[in-house]
Scaffold this active site. Structure first.
Site, PDB file in Angstrom:
ATOM      1  N   GLY A 226       0.810  -1.206   0.000  1.00 50.24           N
ATOM      2  CA  GLY A 226       0.000   0.000   0.000  1.00 50.24           C
ATOM      3  C   GLY A 226       0.846   1.259   0.000  1.00 50.24           C
ATOM      4  O   GLY A 226       1.949   1.282   0.543  1.00 50.24           O
ATOM      5  N   SER A 227       0.360   2.315  -0.619  1.00 49.09           N
ATOM      6  CA  SER A 227       1.022   3.609  -0.517  1.00 49.09           C
ATOM      7  C   SER A 227       0.883   4.125   0.912  1.00 49.09           C
ATOM      8  O   SER A 227       0.082   3.632   1.707  1.00 49.09           O
ATOM      9  CB  SER A 227       0.402   4.594  -1.509  1.00 49.09           C
ATOM     10  OG  SER A 227       0.627   4.189  -2.836  1.00 49.09           O
ATOM     11  N   GLY A 228       1.673   5.147   1.221  1.00 51.82           N
ATOM     12  CA  GLY A 228       1.681   5.678   2.582  1.00 51.82           C
ATOM     13  C   GLY A 228       2.920   5.301   3.356  1.00 51.82           C
ATOM     14  O   GLY A 228       3.097   5.741   4.506  1.00 51.82           O
ATOM     15  N   HIS A 229       3.796   4.460   2.747  1.00 51.49           N
ATOM     16  CA  HIS A 229       5.015   4.019   3.424  1.00 51.49           C
ATOM     17  C   HIS A 229       6.275   4.602   2.784  1.00 51.49           C
ATOM     18  O   HIS A 229       7.370   4.088   3.005  1.00 51.49           O
ATOM     19  CB  HIS A 229       5.098   2.492   3.402  1.00 51.49           C
ATOM     20  CG  HIS A 229       3.906   1.814   3.977  1.00 51.49           C
ATOM     21  ND1 HIS A 229       3.448   2.084   5.253  1.00 51.49           N
ATOM     22  CD2 HIS A 229       3.054   0.884   3.461  1.00 51.49           C
ATOM     23  CE1 HIS A 229       2.376   1.341   5.496  1.00 51.49           C
ATOM     24  NE2 HIS A 229       2.113   0.616   4.423  1.00 51.49           N
TER      25      HIS A 229
ATOM     26  N   ASP B 257      -1.417  -8.546   0.749  1.00 53.76           N
ATOM     27  CA  ASP B 257      -0.202  -8.606  -0.071  1.00 53.76           C
ATOM     28  C   ASP B 257       0.122 -10.048  -0.448  1.00 53.76           C
ATOM     29  O   ASP B 257       0.453 -10.352  -1.597  1.00 53.76           O
ATOM     30  CB  ASP B 257       0.980  -7.993   0.683  1.00 53.76           C
ATOM     31  CG  ASP B 257       0.870  -6.483   0.822  1.00 53.76           C
ATOM     32  OD1 ASP B 257      -0.204  -5.933   0.516  1.00 53.76           O
ATOM     33  OD2 ASP B 257       1.856  -5.853   1.232  1.00 53.76           O
TER      34      ASP B 257
ATOM     35  N   HIS C 247       0.525   0.413   9.667  1.00 55.03           N
ATOM     36  CA  HIS C 247      -0.772   0.949   9.252  1.00 55.03           C
ATOM     37  C   HIS C 247      -1.529   1.521  10.451  1.00 55.03           C
ATOM     38  O   HIS C 247      -2.706   1.838  10.344  1.00 55.03           O
ATOM     39  CB  HIS C 247      -1.629  -0.138   8.605  1.00 55.03           C
ATOM     40  CG  HIS C 247      -0.958  -0.850   7.478  1.00 55.03           C
ATOM     41  ND1 HIS C 247      -0.303  -2.044   7.648  1.00 55.03           N
ATOM     42  CD2 HIS C 247      -0.831  -0.524   6.177  1.00 55.03           C
ATOM     43  CE1 HIS C 247       0.203  -2.438   6.490  1.00 55.03           C
ATOM     44  NE2 HIS C 247      -0.097  -1.531   5.581  1.00 55.03           N
TER      45      HIS C 247
ATOM     46  N   LYS D 209       5.947  -8.241   1.954  1.00 53.91           N
ATOM     47  CA  LYS D 209       5.760  -8.020   3.381  1.00 53.91           C
ATOM     48  C   LYS D 209       4.570  -8.863   3.834  1.00 53.91           C
ATOM     49  O   LYS D 209       3.564  -8.954   3.141  1.00 53.91           O
ATOM     50  CB  LYS D 209       5.479  -6.544   3.685  1.00 53.91           C
ATOM     51  CG  LYS D 209       6.588  -5.599   3.254  1.00 53.91           C
ATOM     52  CD  LYS D 209       6.375  -4.186   3.767  1.00 53.91           C
ATOM     53  CE  LYS D 209       5.056  -3.564   3.375  1.00 53.91           C
ATOM     54  NZ  LYS D 209       4.850  -3.500   1.898  1.00 53.91           N
TER      55      LYS D 209
END
Length: 354
Positions: free
Chosen positions: A51-54, A107, A216, A102
């Protein structure tokens, strides 16, 4: 909520468009989302994602000496199999594809589906899973331990191995060693703000922290009172060093039979005289100066335990949007892994020469 965004639905696409303009040496696709490097070198291709945001993980690590491709999902949302499939088609050099995952349920499922699709196209493919978070065995997002910042170290070491001509099987064996030797723990001083939610994902009092937080914002081991940096770092390092070996069953793709096999793995203990790479990682809202204070105490504690720090990395590499917090990762290394760590790298977020 004040963020440098326009419409919530356009966040990832617009950020990727800006990334493409800033890094024209890379190929950025927005339908579906993926980032890949431009190279014709015959080698194992390494792809990761999540996911984006990392950020900068994973797109910031695409380039020479690290990833060949990265697949960003929407914020905190797993990428889809078609992203990995199309990205793999772009970077396939006929030496095989290694998908580095991950350990989060979405995922795992989507990358495994992509592996099956690639196998169906006659492309040699393998998977490797990182599950390094010692905080919890199971969480809201996964079965088993979560995959967090050891992924950054794995991408660097495996990327160098691929550049050096390692075969797909040799890369998988190396990834397994890394997965069994990396341990991480994270702490939040404040929550992150997901754009779609428009508010903090949880509330902490001014004197509280969440110990063992996930990337998250998943709950950790406990919520506790905060006193000072040294006390907190001592607690974090002890949590890593005192953690007992952890056994689990990971799925491995058998390309000859075209089916999944179960593979039992056990993490390795950290002992006196071992050498480690230390990663002190900011979670998005933590000043670099404070990360160095964390590294200072971490180094003192490891020296006191007769553990040798062979290399270190301090900065924000695996974030949780704007969360104030820090994670500490220890990866037990040998000479082969150190040689690969020192191999030159040139990506938007990480670069050095011999």
């Amino acid at each position: 909520m004040k963020k440098l965004i326009n419409k919530v639905d356009d966040v990832v696409r617009e950020q990727l468009e800006g990334f493409a303009l800033a890094h024209p040496e890379l190929m950025v696709n927005t339908e579906p989302f993926y980032v890949c490097r431009r190279t014709d070198k015959p080698k194992v291709a390494l792809i990761s994602g999540g996911g984006s945001g990392h950020e900068p993980m994973h797109g910031g690590f695409v380039g020479f000496g690290m990833l060949d491709g990265a697949c960003p999902g929407h914020i905190f949302t797993s990428p889809t199999p078609d992203q990995m499939y199309e990205c793999a088609q772009k970077v396939n050099g006929d030496n095989g594809i290694l998908l580095l995952i991950k350990n989060y349920t979405g995922d795992i499922l989507n990358f495994e589906t992509a592996a099956e699709l690639l196998h169906g196209e006659g492309i040699p493919v393998q998977v490797a899973v990182i599950d390094d978070d010692v905080a919890v065995k199971d969480s809201l997002y996964t079965a088993g331990r979560r995959g967090v910042a050891t992924t950054v170290l794995a991408e660097k070491i495996l990327g160098a191995a691929a550049e050096e001509g390692y075969s797909l099987d040799e890369c998988v064996q190396l990834a397994t060693r890394i997965g069994n030797r990396g341990r991480s723990i994270g702490v939040a001083l404040s929550a992150c703000t997901v754009p779609a939610a428009g508010r903090a994902s949880f509330d902490l009092a001014d004197d509280e922290i969440e110990f063992g937080i996930g990337i998250h914002g998943e709950p950790g081991i406990r919520r506790e009172k905060y006193s000072d940096c040294d006390t907190l770092v001592t607690e974090m390092v002890n949590e890593i060093l005192d953690n007992t070996p952890y056994s689990r069953v990971l799925r491995q793709w058998n390309g000859d039979k075209g089916e999944w096999m179960e593979n039992s793995q056990t993490t390795e203990p950290l002992n006196e005289q071992d050498s480690v790479i230390v990663l002190v990682n900011g979670l998005g809202g933590t000043p670099l100066s404070e990360l160095y204070a964390v590294y200072r105490k971490t180094a003192e504690l490891l020296t006191g335990r007769n553990i040798h720090i062979a290399r270190n990395l301090v900065g924000t590499f695996c974030s949780s949007i704007d969360m104030q917090g820090v994670s500490i990762t220890l990866l037990k290394v040998d000479e082969e892994m150190l040689t690969l760590w020192d191999f030159p790298v040139s990506t938007p977020a990480l670069r050095w020469k011999m």
